[in-house]
Design an enzyme around this catalytic site. Structure first.
Site, mmCIF file in Angstrom:
data_model
loop_
_atom_site.group_PDB
_atom_site.id
_atom_site.type_symbol
_atom_site.label_atom_id
_atom_site.label_comp_id
_atom_site.label_asym_id
_atom_site.label_seq_id
_atom_site.Cartn_x
_atom_site.Cartn_y
_atom_site.Cartn_z
ATOM 1 N N ASP A 61 75.289 74.104 21.849
ATOM 2 C CA ASP A 61 74.156 74.808 22.446
ATOM 3 C C ASP A 61 72.825 74.172 22.074
ATOM 4 O O ASP A 61 71.909 74.076 22.893
ATOM 5 C CB ASP A 61 74.159 76.274 22.009
ATOM 6 C CG ASP A 61 75.282 77.062 22.668
ATOM 7 O OD1 ASP A 61 75.864 76.557 23.645
ATOM 8 O OD2 ASP A 61 75.571 78.178 22.197
ATOM 9 N N ASP A 164 60.669 90.459 8.291
ATOM 10 C CA ASP A 164 60.659 89.013 8.068
ATOM 11 C C ASP A 164 60.100 88.281 9.280
ATOM 12 O O ASP A 164 59.500 87.214 9.143
ATOM 13 C CB ASP A 164 62.081 88.503 7.799
ATOM 14 C CG ASP A 164 62.542 88.769 6.377
ATOM 15 O OD1 ASP A 164 61.758 89.352 5.607
ATOM 16 O OD2 ASP A 164 63.672 88.403 6.039
ATOM 17 N N ALA A 176 72.256 84.508 21.139
ATOM 18 C CA ALA A 176 71.938 83.534 20.094
ATOM 19 C C ALA A 176 71.368 84.250 18.864
ATOM 20 O O ALA A 176 71.985 85.157 18.321
ATOM 21 C CB ALA A 176 70.977 82.482 20.649
ATOM 22 N N ASN A 178 69.080 86.391 18.522
ATOM 23 C CA ASN A 178 68.908 87.820 18.767
ATOM 24 C C ASN A 178 70.151 88.611 18.391
ATOM 25 O O ASN A 178 70.073 89.663 17.742
ATOM 26 C CB ASN A 178 68.579 88.032 20.246
ATOM 27 C CG ASN A 178 68.697 89.477 20.692
ATOM 28 O OD1 ASN A 178 67.851 90.304 20.391
ATOM 29 N ND2 ASN A 178 69.762 89.784 21.432
ATOM 30 N N LEU A 179 71.314 88.116 18.762
ATOM 31 C CA LEU A 179 72.565 88.800 18.448
ATOM 32 C C LEU A 179 72.818 88.816 16.944
ATOM 33 O O LEU A 179 73.257 89.822 16.380
ATOM 34 C CB LEU A 179 73.725 88.126 19.179
ATOM 35 C CG LEU A 179 75.094 88.786 19.056
ATOM 36 C CD1 LEU A 179 75.087 90.183 19.657
ATOM 37 C CD2 LEU A 179 76.157 87.930 19.741
#
Length: 287
Positions: A61, A164, A176, A178-179
């Protein structure tokens, strides 16, 4: 498809054995093609890409995201061959290269046009703009404590997060970073953004899904000069001082080639290893 570019990640294929194998298989299917190779995107840009009918990417990716950034502004589609780790954006696995290439030259595929994301911010030398396929990430430095981020949507105050960092991703990028940060999976054809706070102090800090026509503005309340911004994970940019980062839908899109037998849900099962009985999956696929 007469003019084919192949971009190979040399760290994944250091002896270029896979590159040679791909070229050999392309010529075994069609001799009437022109092939140009690129190593680690060297020499690859939008002008060069416009001379090609397709770019085959050998890597994972990250290699696809890097290639997409290098050819920004070009409509040339990308076809990914997974020689990396996860390869969620790729369409061809190593064990299916030969039949996949035959399907490709028979035009047995779907051309998907994915929305992209843009972020911009002011600097002393002017406004900087960056475009990505997956996401925009604001993140504190390693030595920093958590920061306070004020977030506005369409110039209306949404919320403040002690966290953070913040991730804003496209539907494509929802699987990506986010998951990994606890955000949801979004079907890739939806015109949406996910705004996900990273490791917030508050349990109620959760993802919000927005229309990707929204303008998202993130303000770091006390910037110590050690806040970093990344687009598609390709480069970490140090943002010093009090900077407002504006995030919107990009004017660019990215065309990705997908084979008809590779549905989004099949990719979820194969790549994210959803817990399902093998026999049950086989039953539904046979139906």
């Amino acid at each position: 498809m007469k003019n084919i570019g192949i971009n190979v990640n040399s760290t994944k294929d250091p002896q270029y054995k896979m590159l040679d194998f791909i070229i050999k298989n392309i010529y075994s299917v069609s001799r009437d093609v022109n092939i140009k190779t690129y190593k680690d995107c060297v020499g690859l840009n939008a002008e060069e890409s416009n001379k090609l009918d397709v770019i085959i990417v050998l890597g994972g990716d990250g290699t696809i995201l890097n290639t997409s950034g290098k050819i920004l502004g070009s409509d040339t589609p990308i076809l990914g061959v997974n020689i990396g780790h996860l390869g969620f954006l790729t369409q061809i696995e190593v064990n299916s290269i030969e039949p996949a290439l035959k399907s490709f030259f028979k035009s047995e595929y779907v051309m998907e046009e994915r929305s992209m994301i843009e972020c911009s911010f002011n600097t002393e030398s002017g406004i900087k703009h960056y475009h990505g396929l997956n996401d925009v990430v604001l993140y504190k430095g390693i030595k920093n404590r958590i920061e306070k981020y004020d977030v506005f949507v369409d110039n209306k105050f949404y919320n403040s997060f002690n966290a953070d960092g913040i991730i804003v991703c496209t539907s494509t990028g929802s699987t990506a970073y986010n998951l990994s940060a606890g955000g949801p999976i979004v079907y890739p054809s939806l015109d949406a953004f996910c705004l996900t706070p990273m490791y917030s102090q508050f349990l109620t800090a959760r993802t919000i899904v927005l229309n990707n026509n929204s303008l998202i503005t993130a303000k770091v309340r006390k910037n110590t000069g050690n806040i970093f911004l990344s687009v598609d994970g390709q480069e970490w940019i140090n943002i010093s001082g009090s900077v407002d980062v504006n995030i919107t839908k990009s004017k660019y899109t990215r065309k990705l080639i997908r084979f008809s037998n590779n549905s989004f849900f099949k990719t979820l099962r194969n790549k994210l290893t959803f817990s399902r009985e093998e026999g049950e999956i086989k039953k539904y696929e046979d139906d």
